[in-house]
Design an enzyme around this catalytic site. Structure first.
Site, PDB file in Angstrom:
ATOM      1  N   LYS A   1       0.671  -1.357   0.067  1.00  0.00           N
ATOM      2  CA  LYS A   1      -0.063   0.140  -0.065  1.00  0.00           C
ATOM      3  C   LYS A   1       0.832   1.257   0.047  1.00  0.00           C
ATOM      4  O   LYS A   1       0.326   2.097  -0.690  1.00  0.00           O
ATOM      5  CB  LYS A   1      -1.122  -0.004   1.171  1.00  0.00           C
ATOM      6  CG  LYS A   1      -1.916  -0.833   1.022  1.00  0.00           C
ATOM      7  CD  LYS A   1      -2.933  -0.953   2.221  1.00  0.00           C
ATOM      8  CE  LYS A   1      -4.140  -1.894   2.138  1.00  0.00           C
ATOM      9  NZ  LYS A   1      -5.226  -1.707   3.146  1.00  0.00           N
TER      10      LYS A   1
ATOM     11  N   VAL B   1      -1.103   1.917  12.696  1.00  0.00           N
ATOM     12  CA  VAL B   1      -1.237   3.000  11.885  1.00  0.00           C
ATOM     13  C   VAL B   1      -0.469   2.842  10.470  1.00  0.00           C
ATOM     14  O   VAL B   1       0.238   3.473  10.003  1.00  0.00           O
ATOM     15  CB  VAL B   1      -0.704   4.144  12.428  1.00  0.00           C
ATOM     16  CG1 VAL B   1      -1.602   4.790  13.442  1.00  0.00           C
ATOM     17  CG2 VAL B   1       0.677   4.084  13.157  1.00  0.00           C
TER      18      VAL B   1
ATOM     19  N   ILE C   1     -10.482  -5.043  12.123  1.00  0.00           N
ATOM     20  CA  ILE C   1     -10.555  -5.119  10.821  1.00  0.00           C
ATOM     21  C   ILE C   1     -10.269  -6.409  10.034  1.00  0.00           C
ATOM     22  O   ILE C   1     -10.326  -6.393   8.827  1.00  0.00           O
ATOM     23  CB  ILE C   1      -9.748  -4.112  10.234  1.00  0.00           C
ATOM     24  CG1 ILE C   1      -8.187  -4.188  10.075  1.00  0.00           C
ATOM     25  CG2 ILE C   1     -10.033  -2.539  10.652  1.00  0.00           C
ATOM     26  CD1 ILE C   1      -7.569  -3.128   9.378  1.00  0.00           C
TER      27      ILE C   1
ATOM     28  N   TYR D   1     -10.795 -10.061   8.844  1.00  0.00           N
ATOM     29  CA  TYR D   1     -11.893 -10.925   8.744  1.00  0.00           C
ATOM     30  C   TYR D   1     -11.789 -12.453   8.514  1.00  0.00           C
ATOM     31  O   TYR D   1     -12.712 -13.318   8.187  1.00  0.00           O
ATOM     32  CB  TYR D   1     -12.601 -10.329   7.329  1.00  0.00           C
ATOM     33  CG  TYR D   1     -11.940 -10.231   6.029  1.00  0.00           C
ATOM     34  CD1 TYR D   1     -11.934 -11.470   5.299  1.00  0.00           C
ATOM     35  CD2 TYR D   1     -10.860  -9.437   5.734  1.00  0.00           C
ATOM     36  CE1 TYR D   1     -11.208 -11.788   4.309  1.00  0.00           C
ATOM     37  CE2 TYR D   1     -10.293  -9.407   4.515  1.00  0.00           C
ATOM     38  CZ  TYR D   1     -10.611 -10.400   3.688  1.00  0.00           C
ATOM     39  OH  TYR D   1      -9.603 -10.599   2.586  1.00  0.00           O
TER      40      TYR D   1
END
Length: 292
Positions: free
Chosen positions: A73, A136, A236, A238
């Site tokens: 990312k 973060v 977050i 899953y």
């Protein structure tokens, strides 16, 4: 999907590692089928060492867009032509748009929008709330930005990697300047500060990889006294659907526990619209996530 493939089929990709657990191919291909679109979505096992070649492949092959996940990312930023304002602020990208397949690549970030839509889906408002957020990285920073933009009272960030603290502090400074939200940053190693923050928070968000393989037996919260009847816990991760953190919070009476499936759905829907230009049929896609 094979019945839909033709010489005209347009390709959308996912660049990440590991990818075997990803729900994105299932979500996007089902959405294409529902809308009758001649697109196909494929996941490619790509780490940072292969990333430059993969991005060049997007240009060379006319791939219409790509989702980007760990560990790419932030590494992908210098390989793109432009960034959306949100992606530039966050310093991370999870969606790349190759407009008209011409090779001009624009990076976007949809994680924050996806997380906040998932919380809203569960009846959780962040406005005027105190929120502790651990982690973060790209997703965590995107969520922090969206929390501030959506009117949280305080966002208390905790980070696992001390090397990130200085770079994230720049984001913290910007958010304090741009919004009315009070944003702070501390090291997750400071357990006294971490526990105090959770005690004072309405919502705890775990945006780290703790809870997914190979860390599935770990939890950032192990003290039952930190779990209150008015605390919402959002992980977050899953896969697994219930991490050790969520199981612990549920067992000790948290108000609500939420996993990352909703965030996956809604960040995917935002990415879908950016790349395809149409709304994902989320009501049709949502039931598929429960099959995993």
């Amino acid at each position: 999907m094979s019945e839909r493939l033709s010489g005209h089929t347009l390709l959308v990709s996912l660049l990440a590692t590991p990818i075997r657990h990803s729900l994105s191919p299932k979500m996007h291909n089902e959405a294409y089928a529902k809308l009758g679109l001649d697109y196909a979505y494929l996941a490619f096992e790509v780490g940072t060492e292969q990333l430059a070649d993969a991005v060049q492949g997007i240009r060379a092959l006319g791939i219409r867009g790509s989702n980007v996940s760990m560990p790419n990312k932030e590494a992908i930023l210098p390989l793109l032509d432009d960034l959306s304002p949100a992606a530039e602020l966050v310093g991370a990208v999870n969606t790349v748009v190759n407009k008209d397949g011409k090779g001009h690549l624009v990076g976007h970030i949809t994680d924050g929008i996806g997380a906040l839509r998932a919380l809203a889906d569960e009846g959780v408002s962040v406005k005027n709330k105190i929120i502790t957020l651990a982690g973060v990285g790209g997703a965590g920073k995107a969520i922090a930005v969206q929390l501030a933009f959506d009117g949280a009272k305080e966002v208390r960030l905790f980070n696992r990697q001390a090397t990130r603290l200085s770079s994230v502090q720049k984001l913290v400074t910007k958010l304090n300047q741009l919004t009315r939200t009070k944003v702070t940053l501390q090291d997750l190693e400071d357990q006294t500060a971490f526990k105090e923050a959770i005690r004072e928070s309405h919502l705890f968000i775990d945006a780290t990889s703790v809870g997914m393989k190979p860390l599935e037996n770990l939890s950032l919260i192990t003290d039952p006294e930190l779990i209150r009847p008015d605390l919402v816990v959002f992980d977050i991760v899953y896969s697994p659907a219930e991490t050790k953190l969520l199981a612990f919070a549920r067992q000790h009476g948290a108000q609500k526990v939420i996993n990352g499936l909703g965030m996956v759905l809604y960040q995917g829907a935002e990415a879908f619209k950016l790349i395809i230009g149409q709304d994902m049929p989320v009501d049709a896609i949502k039931p598929l996530l429960g099959d995993e």
